[in-house]
Scaffold this motif. Structure first.
Motif, PDB file in Angstrom:
ATOM      1  N   VAL A  62     -24.526  71.514  11.418  1.00  0.00           N
ATOM      2  CA  VAL A  62     -23.793  70.701  10.004  1.00  0.00           C
ATOM      3  C   VAL A  62     -24.988  71.138   9.374  1.00  0.00           C
ATOM      4  O   VAL A  62     -24.283  70.938   7.990  1.00  0.00           O
ATOM      5  CB  VAL A  62     -24.294  69.195  10.514  1.00  0.00           C
ATOM      6  CG1 VAL A  62     -24.590  68.241   9.072  1.00  0.00           C
ATOM      7  CG2 VAL A  62     -23.630  68.413  11.582  1.00  0.00           C
ATOM      8  N   HIS A  63     -25.935  71.006   9.819  1.00  0.00           N
ATOM      9  CA  HIS A  63     -26.592  71.897   8.341  1.00  0.00           C
ATOM     10  C   HIS A  63     -26.708  72.999   7.896  1.00  0.00           C
ATOM     11  O   HIS A  63     -27.176  73.564   7.187  1.00  0.00           O
ATOM     12  CB  HIS A  63     -28.248  71.015   8.648  1.00  0.00           C
ATOM     13  CG  HIS A  63     -28.555  70.019   8.992  1.00  0.00           C
ATOM     14  ND1 HIS A  63     -28.425  69.098   7.749  1.00  0.00           N
ATOM     15  CD2 HIS A  63     -28.876  69.504  10.234  1.00  0.00           C
ATOM     16  CE1 HIS A  63     -29.020  68.017   8.887  1.00  0.00           C
ATOM     17  NE2 HIS A  63     -28.765  67.863   9.471  1.00  0.00           N
ATOM     18  N   ALA A  64     -26.630  73.683   8.686  1.00  0.00           N
ATOM     19  CA  ALA A  64     -26.040  75.796   8.358  1.00  0.00           C
ATOM     20  C   ALA A  64     -25.050  75.482   8.392  1.00  0.00           C
ATOM     21  O   ALA A  64     -24.060  76.909   7.798  1.00  0.00           O
ATOM     22  CB  ALA A  64     -26.949  76.677  10.051  1.00  0.00           C
ATOM     23  N   HIS A  65     -23.729  74.707   8.636  1.00  0.00           N
ATOM     24  CA  HIS A  65     -22.549  74.858   8.552  1.00  0.00           C
ATOM     25  C   HIS A  65     -22.064  76.842   8.917  1.00  0.00           C
ATOM     26  O   HIS A  65     -21.340  77.398   8.884  1.00  0.00           O
ATOM     27  CB  HIS A  65     -21.899  75.354   7.278  1.00  0.00           C
ATOM     28  CG  HIS A  65     -22.672  74.192   6.624  1.00  0.00           C
ATOM     29  ND1 HIS A  65     -22.061  72.539   6.297  1.00  0.00           N
ATOM     30  CD2 HIS A  65     -23.603  73.521   5.057  1.00  0.00           C
ATOM     31  CE1 HIS A  65     -22.871  72.115   5.771  1.00  0.00           C
ATOM     32  NE2 HIS A  65     -23.646  72.754   4.635  1.00  0.00           N
ATOM     33  N   PRO A  91     -35.273  75.729  10.583  1.00  0.00           N
ATOM     34  CA  PRO A  91     -35.708  73.889  10.179  1.00  0.00           C
ATOM     35  C   PRO A  91     -36.751  73.095  10.535  1.00  0.00           C
ATOM     36  O   PRO A  91     -37.903  73.480  10.469  1.00  0.00           O
ATOM     37  CB  PRO A  91     -35.176  73.245  11.864  1.00  0.00           C
ATOM     38  CG  PRO A  91     -35.029  74.690  12.795  1.00  0.00           C
ATOM     39  CD  PRO A  91     -35.022  76.113  11.379  1.00  0.00           C
ATOM     40  N   GLU A  92     -36.779  72.362   9.862  1.00  0.00           N
ATOM     41  CA  GLU A  92     -37.963  71.491   8.795  1.00  0.00           C
ATOM     42  C   GLU A  92     -38.258  70.502  10.337  1.00  0.00           C
ATOM     43  O   GLU A  92     -37.663  69.656  10.411  1.00  0.00           O
ATOM     44  CB  GLU A  92     -39.033  71.073   8.026  1.00  0.00           C
ATOM     45  CG  GLU A  92     -38.349  72.464   7.281  1.00  0.00           C
ATOM     46  CD  GLU A  92     -38.290  71.783   5.315  1.00  0.00           C
ATOM     47  OE1 GLU A  92     -38.583  70.854   4.504  1.00  0.00           O
ATOM     48  OE2 GLU A  92     -38.038  72.434   4.804  1.00  0.00           O
ATOM     49  N   ARG A  93     -39.447  70.162  11.129  1.00  0.00           N
ATOM     50  CA  ARG A  93     -40.022  68.675  11.070  1.00  0.00           C
ATOM     51  C   ARG A  93     -40.503  67.881   9.871  1.00  0.00           C
ATOM     52  O   ARG A  93     -41.003  68.529   9.598  1.00  0.00           O
ATOM     53  CB  ARG A  93     -41.005  68.685  12.141  1.00  0.00           C
ATOM     54  CG  ARG A  93     -40.735  69.345  13.368  1.00  0.00           C
ATOM     55  CD  ARG A  93     -41.824  69.290  14.725  1.00  0.00           C
ATOM     56  NE  ARG A  93     -41.274  69.641  15.521  1.00  0.00           N
ATOM     57  CZ  ARG A  93     -42.243  69.857  16.353  1.00  0.00           C
ATOM     58  NH1 ARG A  93     -43.470  69.628  16.975  1.00  0.00           N
ATOM     59  NH2 ARG A  93     -42.249  70.462  17.440  1.00  0.00           N
ATOM     60  N   ARG A  94     -39.486  66.450  10.000  1.00  0.00           N
ATOM     61  CA  ARG A  94     -39.698  65.704   8.881  1.00  0.00           C
ATOM     62  C   ARG A  94     -39.662  64.547   9.100  1.00  0.00           C
ATOM     63  O   ARG A  94     -39.018  64.182   9.879  1.00  0.00           O
ATOM     64  CB  ARG A  94     -38.529  66.379   7.374  1.00  0.00           C
ATOM     65  CG  ARG A  94     -37.341  66.110   7.999  1.00  0.00           C
ATOM     66  CD  ARG A  94     -36.615  65.884   6.790  1.00  0.00           C
ATOM     67  NE  ARG A  94     -35.285  66.289   7.896  1.00  0.00           N
ATOM     68  CZ  ARG A  94     -34.456  65.942   7.065  1.00  0.00           C
ATOM     69  NH1 ARG A  94     -33.567  65.946   5.538  1.00  0.00           N
ATOM     70  NH2 ARG A  94     -33.537  65.469   7.664  1.00  0.00           N
ATOM     71  N   GLY A 103     -32.817  63.229  10.207  1.00  0.00           N
ATOM     72  CA  GLY A 103     -33.699  63.255   9.316  1.00  0.00           C
ATOM     73  C   GLY A 103     -34.332  63.685  10.602  1.00  0.00           C
ATOM     74  O   GLY A 103     -35.773  64.456  10.507  1.00  0.00           O
ATOM     75  N   ARG A 104     -34.175  63.047  12.176  1.00  0.00           N
ATOM     76  CA  ARG A 104     -35.553  62.688  13.289  1.00  0.00           C
ATOM     77  C   ARG A 104     -34.917  64.181  14.092  1.00  0.00           C
ATOM     78  O   ARG A 104     -35.719  64.507  15.446  1.00  0.00           O
ATOM     79  CB  ARG A 104     -35.103  61.885  13.693  1.00  0.00           C
ATOM     80  CG  ARG A 104     -35.630  60.191  12.591  1.00  0.00           C
ATOM     81  CD  ARG A 104     -34.821  59.208  13.911  1.00  0.00           C
ATOM     82  NE  ARG A 104     -35.469  58.103  12.384  1.00  0.00           N
ATOM     83  CZ  ARG A 104     -34.620  58.175  11.639  1.00  0.00           C
ATOM     84  NH1 ARG A 104     -33.342  58.867  11.207  1.00  0.00           N
ATOM     85  NH2 ARG A 104     -34.967  56.746  10.434  1.00  0.00           N
ATOM     86  N   GLY A 105     -34.406  65.164  13.968  1.00  0.00           N
ATOM     87  CA  GLY A 105     -33.617  65.796  14.941  1.00  0.00           C
ATOM     88  C   GLY A 105     -34.831  67.334  16.017  1.00  0.00           C
ATOM     89  O   GLY A 105     -35.008  66.627  16.810  1.00  0.00           O
ATOM     90  N   MET A 106     -35.354  67.879  14.576  1.00  0.00           N
ATOM     91  CA  MET A 106     -36.487  68.674  15.344  1.00  0.00           C
ATOM     92  C   MET A 106     -38.155  67.863  15.792  1.00  0.00           C
ATOM     93  O   MET A 106     -38.160  68.388  16.517  1.00  0.00           O
ATOM     94  CB  MET A 106     -36.947  69.039  13.852  1.00  0.00           C
ATOM     95  CG  MET A 106     -35.712  70.164  13.836  1.00  0.00           C
ATOM     96  SD  MET A 106     -35.265  71.441  15.300  1.00  0.00           S
ATOM     97  CE  MET A 106     -36.257  72.544  16.092  1.00  0.00           C
ATOM     98  N   LEU A 107     -37.609  65.881  15.628  1.00  0.00           N
ATOM     99  CA  LEU A 107     -38.926  65.793  15.473  1.00  0.00           C
ATOM    100  C   LEU A 107     -38.364  65.466  17.529  1.00  0.00           C
ATOM    101  O   LEU A 107     -39.049  65.243  18.222  1.00  0.00           O
ATOM    102  CB  LEU A 107     -39.514  64.682  15.222  1.00  0.00           C
ATOM    103  CG  LEU A 107     -39.634  63.958  13.114  1.00  0.00           C
ATOM    104  CD1 LEU A 107     -39.358  63.217  13.293  1.00  0.00           C
ATOM    105  CD2 LEU A 107     -41.484  64.698  13.995  1.00  0.00           C
TER     106      LEU A 107
END
Length: 140
Positions: A62-65, A91-94, A103-107
Motif C-alpha cells: 500500500v505505501h511502497a506500491h 517507515p515512521e511510527r506516528r 497509521g498504526r501499523g508500525m506502532l
C-alpha cells in the motif's frame, strides 16, 4: 524448540507480488511457524508474528506500491521476520489521528516484536521484526 545442535539457522523466503493478497503471506507464515512447533509451544508469539507479517506486507503493497519479499529466519533464539520492498522511504511510527483508519501499523509492530530494525538497501529497504518465543506460562 531446540533442534539439531549442528543447525545454526533455518529460513524460508517468499515473493509476494503487488496484486497478491496479504492472506497468502499470513497462511504461508502460519505453515512455517507450525513446522517450528510455535502453534503448540508459543501460540501467542505465533499470533504476533502473523499479525506483524500482515502489517509489514500491507505496508509494502500500500505505501511502497511495491512487491514484497518475505523472509523468515529462525536461529534458535529469535525468529527474524523481514519484509523487503522497493521504496527507499523508511517507515515512521506516528501518533495516528483518532479518526484515521490507518497509521498504526508500525506502532503495532513495535508493540508486538521484541525488536524492530529498518535497513536501507540500494534497491529499497528491509524492515525486520525479531520474536523470541516464551513458553505459554512465562510472562511477557
Amino acid at each position: 524448540m531446540k533442534q539439531d545442535p549442528s543447525m545454526r539457522a533455518v529460513g524460508w523466503a517468499k515473493s509476494l507480488p503487488l496484486g497478491c493478497g496479504v492472506k497468502t503471506a499470513r497462511d504461508w507464515t502460519r505453515g512455517h511457524l507450525a513446522t517450528l512447533g510455535w502453534d503448540r509451544t508459543a501460540p501467542d508469539a505465533a499470533d504476533s508474528v502473523v499479525l506483524t507479517v500482515s502489517e509489514l506486507v500491507t505496508n509494502a503493497h500500500v505505501h511502497a506500491h511495491s512487491d514484497a519479499q518475505l523472509i523468515l529466519t529462525w536461529d534458535e533464539e529469535c525468529l527474524h521476520v523481514t519484509v523487503h520492498d522497493s521504496s527507499p522511504r523508511i517507515p515512521e511510527r506516528r501518533a495516528p489521528d483518532d479518526a484515521a483508519l490507518g497509521g498504526r501499523g508500525m506502532l503495532l509492530v513495535g508493540a508486538l516484536a521484541d525488536e524492530v530494525r529498518t535497513h536501507a538497501c540500494p534497491r529499497g529497504k528491509d524492515v525486520t521484526a525479531c520474536f523470541r518465543p516464551r513458553p505459554p506460562d512465562e510472562p511477557t
